[in-house]
Design an enzyme around this catalytic site. Structure first.
Site, PDB file in Angstrom:
ATOM      1  N   TYR A  21      -2.198 -14.144   3.109  1.00  0.00           N
ATOM      2  CA  TYR A  21      -2.600 -12.771   2.767  1.00  0.00           C
ATOM      3  C   TYR A  21      -1.384 -11.960   2.313  1.00  0.00           C
ATOM      4  O   TYR A  21      -1.428 -11.300   1.261  1.00  0.00           O
ATOM      5  CB  TYR A  21      -3.248 -12.123   3.998  1.00  0.00           C
ATOM      6  N   SER A  69      -1.049  -4.019   0.414  1.00  0.00           N
ATOM      7  CA  SER A  69      -0.874  -3.911   1.866  1.00  0.00           C
ATOM      8  C   SER A  69       0.615  -3.877   2.182  1.00  0.00           C
ATOM      9  O   SER A  69       1.415  -4.551   1.515  1.00  0.00           O
ATOM     10  CB  SER A  69      -1.505  -5.133   2.539  1.00  0.00           C
TER      11      SER A  69
END
Ligand SMILES: NC(=O)c1ccc[n+]([C@@H]2O[C@H](COP(=O)([O-])OP(=O)(O)OC[C@H]3O[C@@H](n4cnc5c(N)ncnc54)[C@H](OP(=O)(O)O)[C@@H]3O)[C@@H](O)[C@H]2O)c1
Length: 245
Positions: A170, A154
């Site tokens: 995350y 990501s």
């Protein structure tokens, strides 16, 4: 002589981006092992794709189907080991592993309030999971003429522009996943091993306001799996272009 059918394993493929990647790869003629931790959800996804495959003529792999279910919980070493054993009963070769399974647990927690449980669970799935699945499937990938591992990362894990405070566990798990990519690429020079950011995608994780469809999100991943030059390795990509770590 007929060309060997390429074989792919996609983790976390019962829904979202992983499901779309599995569908695209089946359409491209791969025999896809659709990985999911939940058997019911995984089997349902496999049935859906094989039904589509009958209509669209995907072509068939082992046991007369284009897509085969593989139960795998990437956060559990035992489940990964059992999945590799199960896989070995069908074939001894894997061409591409897509480490797609991922979780986002941060809610509104910032880096000062995120709990040990949030950090540990997130890292176990998003980072260590991808590494352990890679370790378990490398012996099968070594049988491929052009082995590849694609880690679905990501932009949130990029260090280049600094953090913005969103979802620290995350983001840190994806920064570390990029480290896994770099380490594996160094250890396996004959492999193409890359990280990829799919963009912000409308899935259960990305939410309804995300800017990309699952098809758009899957596209850059599928390109790395199937069409990028085999010489490209140890890099971070979005939209078929290298982006900074
Ligand atoms: N959506 C975005 O905007 C976006 C942006 C950048 C990166 N990504 C990355 O893209 C990947 C796919 O995300 P998505 O948006 O498609 O999310 P999603 O719709 O929430 O799907 C996540 C998938 O991962 C599976 N999963 C979670 N933990 C697992 C485990 N321990 N073992 C096996 N499977 C597990 C889920 O299974 P269950 O159904 O059983 O929960 C589900 O199939 C993730 O790595 C995510 O970090 C997404």
């Amino acid at each position: 002589m007929a060309k060997k059918k390429r074989i792919a394993l996609v983790t976390g493929a019962n829904k979202g981006i992983g499901f779309e990647v599995a569908r695209d790869l089946a359409r491209k003629g791969f025999h896809v092992f659709l990985g999911a931790r939940n058997s019911e959800a995984g089997e349902a996804a496999v049935q859906k794709l094989n039904k589509e495959g009958e209509k669209e003529n995907y072509g068939k792999g082992h046991s007369g189907v284009a897509v085969t279910f593989l139960k795998i919980d990437v956060s559990k070493p035992d489940s990964i080991r059992r999945a590799a054993e199960e896989f070995s009963r069908s074939t001894d070769r894997l061409d591409v592993l897509v480490n797609n399974a991922g979780i986002l647990l941060d809610d509104d927690k910032d880096v000062l309030t995120a709990t040990p449980e949030i950090f540990e669970t997130t890292l176990r799935t998003n980072t260590v999971g991808a590494l352990l699945v890679s370790q378990a499937f490398v012996p099968f990938l070594k049988k491929s003429d052009a082995p590849r591992i694609v880690n679905v990362s990501s932009g949130g894990g990029q260090l280049a522009d600094g953090a913005d405070g969103w979802a620290p566990a995350y983001c840190i798990s994806k920064t570390a996943l990029n480290g896994v990519t770099s380490q594996l690429a160094a250890a396996l020079p004959k492999f193409a091993i890359n990280s990829v950011c799919p963009g912000w995608v409308r899935t259960d994780m990305g939410g309804a306001n995300a800017t990309r469809s699952v098809a758009e999100g899957a596209s850059g991943i599928v390109w790395l799996v199937s069409d990028a030059p085999q010489s490209e390795t140890g890099k971070f990509w979005r939209d078929r272009k290298v982006i900074p770590w």
